[in-house]
Design a protein around this motif. Structure first.
Motif: not given
Length: 124
Positions: A57-58, A63-65, A80-81, A88-89
């Motif tokens: 689901v990535i 991406k802006d959250k 995971t981070a 790109g997050i």
């Protein structure tokens, strides 16, 4: 106070509690443990997205959250981070102590699994 590890901001329990108590929609909290761990006790209202399902689901994640990831000890959520950042997050943080450090209210049972509906993360 929080600190930085491998480019990921690490949040302590007191910081997590303050953010959680503000009860806003940002950041988005995500529990990345296994369902069996989650049902034993999790922070009320925090959705479950097991670490092994994140790659599926990535690309659907906004991406802006801002995200705060939680696991048992802070190790899996840290990995995971890093994966979030690699995809790109950029605005992702880790609960350094994880649920082992959380001595506040918990809820048991399956409350909020993301499964196939990623919009659950954003209260949509």
């Amino acid at each position: 106070m929080g600190y930085d590890l491998e480019g990921i901001e690490q949040l302590e329990k007191s910081e997590i509690k303050n953010i959680y108590d503000e009860n806003t929609s940002t950041p988005v909290f995500i529990d990345v443990r296994e369902p069996s761990e989650y049902v034993e006790g999790h922070i009320p209202g925090v959705p479950l997205l097991p670490m092994n399902q994140v790659p599926e689901v990535i690309d659907e994640l906004k991406k802006d959250k801002e995200y705060v990831l939680i696991c048992r000890s802070g190790n899996r959520s840290q990995h995971t981070a890093l994966y979030f950042k690699d995809n790109g997050i950029e605005n992702v943080k880790n609960f350094a102590g994880g649920m082992l450090a959380w001595d506040e209210e918990v809820t048991t049972g399956m409350e909020n699994p993301v499964e196939d509906d990623i919009s659950k993360l954003y209260n949509e």
